[in-house]
Design a protein around this motif. Structure first.
Motif, PDB file in Angstrom:
ATOM      1  N   VAL A  26      -0.774 -14.182   2.572  1.00 20.65           N
ATOM      2  CA  VAL A  26       0.135 -13.532   1.693  1.00 20.65           C
ATOM      3  C   VAL A  26       0.572 -12.978   0.275  1.00 20.65           C
ATOM      4  O   VAL A  26       0.899 -12.205  -0.336  1.00 20.65           O
ATOM      5  N   LEU A  27       0.011 -14.147  -0.199  1.00 23.71           N
ATOM      6  CA  LEU A  27       0.700 -14.055  -1.828  1.00 23.71           C
ATOM      7  C   LEU A  27      -1.358 -13.500  -2.781  1.00 23.71           C
ATOM      8  O   LEU A  27      -0.113 -12.016  -3.210  1.00 23.71           O
ATOM      9  N   ARG A  28      -2.162 -12.592  -1.755  1.00 22.65           N
ATOM     10  CA  ARG A  28      -2.633 -11.921  -1.811  1.00 22.65           C
ATOM     11  C   ARG A  28      -2.586 -10.207  -1.894  1.00 22.65           C
ATOM     12  O   ARG A  28      -2.626  -9.579  -2.762  1.00 22.65           O
ATOM     13  N   ALA A  29      -2.241 -10.531  -0.720  1.00 24.65           N
ATOM     14  CA  ALA A  29      -0.932  -8.937   0.106  1.00 24.65           C
ATOM     15  C   ALA A  29       0.033  -8.682  -1.518  1.00 24.65           C
ATOM     16  O   ALA A  29      -0.325  -6.956  -1.629  1.00 24.65           O
ATOM     17  N   LYS A  30       0.649  -9.255  -1.909  1.00 25.94           N
ATOM     18  CA  LYS A  30       1.880  -9.249  -2.798  1.00 25.94           C
ATOM     19  C   LYS A  30       0.798  -8.382  -4.383  1.00 25.94           C
ATOM     20  O   LYS A  30       1.680  -7.983  -4.660  1.00 25.94           O
ATOM     21  N   ALA A  31      -0.373  -9.540  -4.489  1.00 25.92           N
ATOM     22  CA  ALA A  31      -0.563  -9.237  -5.662  1.00 25.92           C
ATOM     23  C   ALA A  31      -1.579  -7.682  -5.831  1.00 25.92           C
ATOM     24  O   ALA A  31      -1.331  -7.144  -6.575  1.00 25.92           O
ATOM     25  N   VAL A  32      -1.963  -7.729  -4.539  1.00 24.08           N
ATOM     26  CA  VAL A  32      -2.446  -6.391  -4.096  1.00 24.08           C
ATOM     27  C   VAL A  32      -1.662  -5.051  -3.836  1.00 24.08           C
ATOM     28  O   VAL A  32      -1.888  -3.933  -4.827  1.00 24.08           O
ATOM     29  N   ALA A  33      -0.279  -5.375  -3.668  1.00 22.64           N
ATOM     30  CA  ALA A  33       0.751  -4.421  -3.477  1.00 22.64           C
ATOM     31  C   ALA A  33       0.958  -4.343  -4.811  1.00 22.64           C
ATOM     32  O   ALA A  33       1.023  -2.836  -5.520  1.00 22.64           O
ATOM     33  N   ARG A  34       1.225  -5.823  -5.672  1.00 24.86           N
ATOM     34  CA  ARG A  34       1.923  -4.878  -6.935  1.00 24.86           C
ATOM     35  C   ARG A  34       0.918  -4.147  -8.145  1.00 24.86           C
ATOM     36  O   ARG A  34       1.117  -3.546  -9.289  1.00 24.86           O
ATOM     37  N   LEU A  35      -0.343  -4.587  -8.372  1.00 20.87           N
ATOM     38  CA  LEU A  35      -1.481  -3.541  -9.158  1.00 20.87           C
ATOM     39  C   LEU A  35      -0.838  -2.753  -8.301  1.00 20.87           C
ATOM     40  O   LEU A  35      -1.276  -2.109  -9.495  1.00 20.87           O
ATOM     41  N   ALA A  36      -1.293  -2.222  -7.489  1.00 23.07           N
ATOM     42  CA  ALA A  36      -1.466  -0.807  -6.652  1.00 23.07           C
ATOM     43  C   ALA A  36       0.417  -0.175  -7.485  1.00 23.07           C
ATOM     44  O   ALA A  36       0.132   0.779  -7.536  1.00 23.07           O
ATOM     45  N   GLU A  37       0.941  -0.798  -7.488  1.00 27.95           N
ATOM     46  CA  GLU A  37       3.011  -0.310  -8.310  1.00 27.95           C
ATOM     47  C   GLU A  37       1.712  -0.766  -9.849  1.00 27.95           C
ATOM     48  O   GLU A  37       2.482   1.149 -10.409  1.00 27.95           O
ATOM     49  N   LEU A  38       1.808  -1.640  -9.750  1.00 27.00           N
ATOM     50  CA  LEU A  38       1.103  -1.234 -11.642  1.00 27.00           C
ATOM     51  C   LEU A  38       0.108   0.205 -11.845  1.00 27.00           C
ATOM     52  O   LEU A  38       0.119   1.221 -12.754  1.00 27.00           O
ATOM     53  N   ALA A  39      -1.030   0.347 -10.773  1.00 26.28           N
ATOM     54  CA  ALA A  39      -1.315   1.677 -11.149  1.00 26.28           C
ATOM     55  C   ALA A  39      -0.681   3.200 -11.293  1.00 26.28           C
ATOM     56  O   ALA A  39      -1.494   3.672 -12.028  1.00 26.28           O
ATOM     57  N   ARG A  40      -0.056   3.074 -10.275  1.00 25.00           N
ATOM     58  CA  ARG A  40       1.778   3.967 -10.150  1.00 25.00           C
ATOM     59  C   ARG A  40       2.378   4.704 -11.834  1.00 25.00           C
ATOM     60  O   ARG A  40       2.469   5.618 -11.769  1.00 25.00           O
ATOM     61  N   LEU A  41       2.284   3.661 -12.432  1.00 22.17           N
ATOM     62  CA  LEU A  41       2.729   4.317 -13.911  1.00 22.17           C
ATOM     63  C   LEU A  41       2.296   4.805 -14.680  1.00 22.17           C
ATOM     64  O   LEU A  41       0.806   4.588 -15.241  1.00 22.17           O
ATOM     65  N   PRO A  42       2.906   5.647 -15.151  1.00 21.84           N
ATOM     66  CA  PRO A  42       2.177   6.846 -16.206  1.00 21.84           C
ATOM     67  C   PRO A  42       1.414   5.779 -17.744  1.00 21.84           C
ATOM     68  O   PRO A  42      -0.013   6.410 -17.653  1.00 21.84           O
ATOM     69  N   ASP A  43       2.165   5.742 -17.552  1.00 17.19           N
ATOM     70  CA  ASP A  43       2.036   4.623 -19.202  1.00 17.19           C
ATOM     71  C   ASP A  43       0.431   3.751 -18.275  1.00 17.19           C
ATOM     72  O   ASP A  43      -0.356   3.723 -19.468  1.00 17.19           O
ATOM     73  N   PHE A  44       0.783   3.210 -17.726  1.00 19.00           N
ATOM     74  CA  PHE A  44      -0.518   1.913 -17.168  1.00 19.00           C
ATOM     75  C   PHE A  44      -2.170   3.317 -17.040  1.00 19.00           C
ATOM     76  O   PHE A  44      -3.507   2.513 -17.331  1.00 19.00           O
TER      77      PHE A  44
END
Length: 67
Positions: free
Chosen positions: A40-58
């Motif tokens: 569960v923790l891994r899935a949350k980390a992967v999802a958050r990483l994907a969210e970060l990748a969608r940030l324009p500045d990132f």
């Protein structure tokens, strides 16, 4: 304390790698719960990483490469 997206991404990648390296110990009491919680923790980390990748500045910072 504010954390920038690049540092957070690095920490998330390290967390994911650590979870992936974890050796299951079937003989240990509670191992099924530990493995489930790790997944569960891994899935949350992967999802958050994907969210970060969608940030324009990132995305712009990472397109340039490491500093």
């Amino acid at each position: 304390m504010a954390v920038n997206a690049r540092d957070l991404a690095r920490e998330l990648e390290e967390l994911i790698a650590a979870i992936d390296r974890r050796v299951r110990r079937i003989d240990r009491a509670g191992e099924a719960d530990i493995a489930r919680e790790a997944a569960v923790l891994r899935a949350k980390a992967v999802a958050r990483l994907a969210e970060l990748a969608r940030l324009p500045d990132f995305a712009a910072v990472n397109a340039v490469g490491p500093t």
